[in-house]
Design a protein around this motif. Structure first.
Motif, PDB file in Angstrom:
ATOM      1  N   VAL A  70       0.834  -1.191   0.000  1.00 37.49           N
ATOM      2  CA  VAL A  70       0.000   0.000   0.000  1.00 37.49           C
ATOM      3  C   VAL A  70       0.875   1.248   0.000  1.00 37.49           C
ATOM      4  N   GLU A  71       1.889   1.276   0.859  1.00 39.46           N
ATOM      5  CA  GLU A  71       2.750   2.450   0.930  1.00 39.46           C
ATOM      6  C   GLU A  71       3.535   2.652  -0.363  1.00 39.46           C
ATOM      7  N   THR A  72       3.929   1.551  -0.980  1.00 38.37           N
ATOM      8  CA  THR A  72       4.651   1.654  -2.245  1.00 38.37           C
ATOM      9  C   THR A  72       3.777   2.311  -3.311  1.00 38.37           C
ATOM     10  N   LEU A  73       2.532   1.912  -3.354  1.00 39.33           N
ATOM     11  CA  LEU A  73       1.615   2.487  -4.336  1.00 39.33           C
ATOM     12  C   LEU A  73       1.423   3.978  -4.097  1.00 39.33           C
ATOM     13  N   LEU A  74       1.293   4.378  -2.850  1.00 38.19           N
ATOM     14  CA  LEU A  74       1.059   5.782  -2.536  1.00 38.19           C
ATOM     15  C   LEU A  74       2.306   6.636  -2.710  1.00 38.19           C
ATOM     16  N   ALA A  75       3.473   6.005  -2.710  1.00 33.12           N
ATOM     17  CA  ALA A  75       4.721   6.765  -2.783  1.00 33.12           C
ATOM     18  C   ALA A  75       5.174   7.049  -4.207  1.00 33.12           C
ATOM     19  N   GLY A  76       4.441   6.621  -5.192  1.00 31.51           N
ATOM     20  CA  GLY A  76       4.899   6.736  -6.577  1.00 31.51           C
ATOM     21  C   GLY A  76       4.648   8.088  -7.192  1.00 31.51           C
ATOM     22  N   GLU A  77       4.441   8.088  -8.499  1.00 30.09           N
ATOM     23  CA  GLU A  77       4.447   9.338  -9.248  1.00 30.09           C
ATOM     24  C   GLU A  77       3.205  10.189  -9.050  1.00 30.09           C
ATOM     25  N   VAL A  78       2.098   9.601  -8.598  1.00 31.99           N
ATOM     26  CA  VAL A  78       0.925  10.413  -8.298  1.00 31.99           C
ATOM     27  C   VAL A  78       1.162  11.073  -6.951  1.00 31.99           C
ATOM     28  N   LYS A  79       1.261  12.391  -6.933  1.00 27.59           N
ATOM     29  CA  LYS A  79       1.576  13.137  -5.715  1.00 27.59           C
ATOM     30  C   LYS A  79       0.287  13.459  -4.957  1.00 27.59           C
ATOM     31  N   LEU A  80       0.027  12.686  -3.920  1.00 25.88           N
ATOM     32  CA  LEU A  80      -1.162  12.891  -3.110  1.00 25.88           C
ATOM     33  C   LEU A  80      -0.749  13.665  -1.864  1.00 25.88           C
ATOM     34  N   ALA A  81      -0.709  14.981  -1.986  1.00 27.58           N
ATOM     35  CA  ALA A  81      -0.201  15.819  -0.909  1.00 27.58           C
ATOM     36  C   ALA A  81      -1.158  15.819   0.276  1.00 27.58           C
ATOM     37  N   SER A  82      -0.697  16.391   1.368  1.00 27.96           N
ATOM     38  CA  SER A  82      -1.528  16.521   2.562  1.00 27.96           C
ATOM     39  C   SER A  82      -2.716  17.430   2.273  1.00 27.96           C
TER      40      SER A  82
ATOM     41  N   ILE B  89     -13.882  -6.726  -3.251  1.00 26.29           N
ATOM     42  CA  ILE B  89     -12.697  -6.615  -2.411  1.00 26.29           C
ATOM     43  C   ILE B  89     -11.915  -7.925  -2.377  1.00 26.29           C
ATOM     44  N   GLU B  90     -12.599  -9.049  -2.508  1.00 24.30           N
ATOM     45  CA  GLU B  90     -11.876 -10.322  -2.581  1.00 24.30           C
ATOM     46  C   GLU B  90     -11.058 -10.391  -3.870  1.00 24.30           C
ATOM     47  N   ALA B  91     -11.657  -9.958  -4.967  1.00 24.23           N
ATOM     48  CA  ALA B  91     -10.923  -9.950  -6.234  1.00 24.23           C
ATOM     49  C   ALA B  91      -9.715  -9.026  -6.156  1.00 24.23           C
ATOM     50  N   GLU B  92      -9.886  -7.862  -5.550  1.00 28.29           N
ATOM     51  CA  GLU B  92      -8.769  -6.926  -5.418  1.00 28.29           C
ATOM     52  C   GLU B  92      -7.631  -7.529  -4.609  1.00 28.29           C
ATOM     53  N   ARG B  93      -7.958  -8.169  -3.504  1.00 27.67           N
ATOM     54  CA  ARG B  93      -6.917  -8.764  -2.665  1.00 27.67           C
ATOM     55  C   ARG B  93      -6.181  -9.883  -3.388  1.00 27.67           C
ATOM     56  N   ARG B  94      -6.905 -10.602  -4.218  1.00 27.63           N
ATOM     57  CA  ARG B  94      -6.261 -11.668  -4.976  1.00 27.63           C
ATOM     58  C   ARG B  94      -5.386 -11.129  -6.097  1.00 27.63           C
ATOM     59  N   ILE B  95      -5.802 -10.006  -6.701  1.00 28.22           N
ATOM     60  CA  ILE B  95      -5.038  -9.453  -7.828  1.00 28.22           C
ATOM     61  C   ILE B  95      -3.836  -8.651  -7.358  1.00 28.22           C
ATOM     62  N   TYR B  96      -4.034  -7.737  -6.391  1.00 27.62           N
ATOM     63  CA  TYR B  96      -2.901  -6.898  -6.010  1.00 27.62           C
ATOM     64  C   TYR B  96      -2.608  -6.834  -4.519  1.00 27.62           C
ATOM     65  N   GLY B  97      -3.187  -7.743  -3.745  1.00 30.39           N
ATOM     66  CA  GLY B  97      -2.751  -7.936  -2.371  1.00 30.39           C
ATOM     67  C   GLY B  97      -3.411  -7.089  -1.307  1.00 30.39           C
ATOM     68  N   PHE B  98      -4.296  -6.178  -1.687  1.00 23.16           N
ATOM     69  CA  PHE B  98      -5.035  -5.337  -0.748  1.00 23.16           C
ATOM     70  C   PHE B  98      -6.262  -4.835  -1.480  1.00 23.16           C
ATOM     71  N   ASP B  99      -7.193  -4.234  -0.758  1.00 22.32           N
ATOM     72  CA  ASP B  99      -8.374  -3.687  -1.429  1.00 22.32           C
ATOM     73  C   ASP B  99      -8.374  -2.161  -1.354  1.00 22.32           C
ATOM     74  N   HIS B 100      -9.259  -1.554  -2.122  1.00 24.08           N
ATOM     75  CA  HIS B 100      -9.213  -0.094  -2.224  1.00 24.08           C
ATOM     76  C   HIS B 100      -9.641   0.607  -0.944  1.00 24.08           C
ATOM     77  N   TYR B 101     -10.356  -0.080  -0.051  1.00 25.15           N
ATOM     78  CA  TYR B 101     -10.678   0.516   1.240  1.00 25.15           C
ATOM     79  C   TYR B 101      -9.446   0.560   2.143  1.00 25.15           C
ATOM     80  N   GLN B 102      -8.642  -0.490   2.139  1.00 24.10           N
ATOM     81  CA  GLN B 102      -7.387  -0.476   2.890  1.00 24.10           C
ATOM     82  C   GLN B 102      -6.468   0.634   2.380  1.00 24.10           C
ATOM     83  N   LEU B 103      -6.423   0.776   1.079  1.00 20.04           N
ATOM     84  CA  LEU B 103      -5.594   1.815   0.474  1.00 20.04           C
ATOM     85  C   LEU B 103      -6.045   3.207   0.911  1.00 20.04           C
TER      86      LEU B 103
END
Length: 284
Positions: free
Chosen positions: A11-23, A179-193
């Motif tokens: 999750v942190e890796t995804l948030l740390a990338g090129e999309v700048k989600l500032a405070s 959410i089950e499909a998301e966890r199977r595809i990329y390891g977490f769901d969009h609510y956790q993200l």
């Protein structure tokens, strides 16, 4: 703080990338500090908001909309604070910022206008249901909780759209929960993200909890009611758009100790406010 076990790094890796989600904006963070400081007064808050004319104008537009239905025009921030309270005004600032910032995220898989319309409907319906709850005074953040509840989906579609599409296809192919499909595809769901994003922003815990435990209010601890309200509102809002996906609300109504008779009234109230509040959030 919410933790995510073995999925946290992904999750942190995804948030740390090129999309700048500032405070969130400085005005929101400063209002949080004022609320937490007993030495501060509403006059401190008024000065902070008025220092940002664009934010002040958006707030007054929303305060004067059908969202509140005041009989007289509210023309000043001091009057707005007196009428709705500083905490709710702070939450409205967050709402306007989230819509503006996340509407800029690139994606090819969503109709953004339709996405935000469902999100606004969810927030309004959660608020309308909360107003009919015995603990209504403690549930004032549910509008923004409902508005935020699907922002993780926008990050997925902006950052890893191919995997987001793969999760959609898996949901349809195997008839499983999204959410089950998301966890199977990329390891977490969009609510956790989304919950991790809210935690990074240092949002009040009610926002983190309603995101993290969406669909599972029994796991949300002291924010179980807010989570149940947003979950119910989300399901009912989607059913308005996709009638074939209508859900039985009985279990969530029982969890909330709300009578089924309150649903038609809440739906009517939310629908009456939808167009004006939607325009208020999307105009500059």
């Amino acid at each position: 703080m919410v933790t995510f076990g073995t999925n946290r790094l992904a999750v942190e890796t995804l948030l740390a990338g090129e999309v700048k989600l500032a405070s969130p904006p400085e005005v929101f963070l400063r209002l949080c500090e004022i609320l937490d400081d007993p030495a501060k007064t509403v006059y401190d808050a008024e000065r902070v908001i008025e220092h940002d004319p664009g934010t002040a104008a958006r707030l007054l537009r929303l305060v004067n909309s059908a969202f509140y239905g005041f009989p007289r025009q509210i023309t000043s921030i001091s009057r707005a604070i007196a009428m709705i309270g500083l905490k709710e005004l702070r939450d409205l600032i967050l709402a306007t910022w989230v819509v503006e910032r996340f509407s800029r995220l690139p994606n090819r898989l969503l109709d953004m206008r339709a996405f935000w319309r469902v999100s606004v409907r969810t927030g309004l319906l959660a608020r309308a249901l909360a107003r009919r709850h015995a603990q209504a005074k403690s549930l004032q953040s549910v509008f923004v909780c409902g508005l935020l509840h699907e922002i993780g989906r926008l990050v997925i579609y902006a950052k890893i759209p191919e995997l987001g599409r793969a999760a959609e296809l898996l949901t349809k192919a195997e008839g499983i929960e999204e959410i089950e499909a998301e966890r199977r595809i990329y390891g977490f769901d969009h609510y956790q993200l989304a919950a991790e994003l809210a935690r990074r922003w240092r949002l009040p815990e009610v926002f983190v909890a309603t995101l993290r435990w969406h669909g599972s209010p029994g796991e949300a601890g002291s924010f179980a009611r807010e989570t149940a309200l947003v979950t119910l509102a989300s399901r009912l809002s989607l059913a308005e758009v996709f009638p074939a996906e209508a859900v039985e609300p009985t279990a969530l109504l029982a969890f909330l100790h709300l009578p089924a008779a309150c649903l038609p009234e809440a739906l009517e109230e939310a629908e009456a406010q939808l167009d004006e509040v939607f325009r208020g959030l999307f105009r500059g």
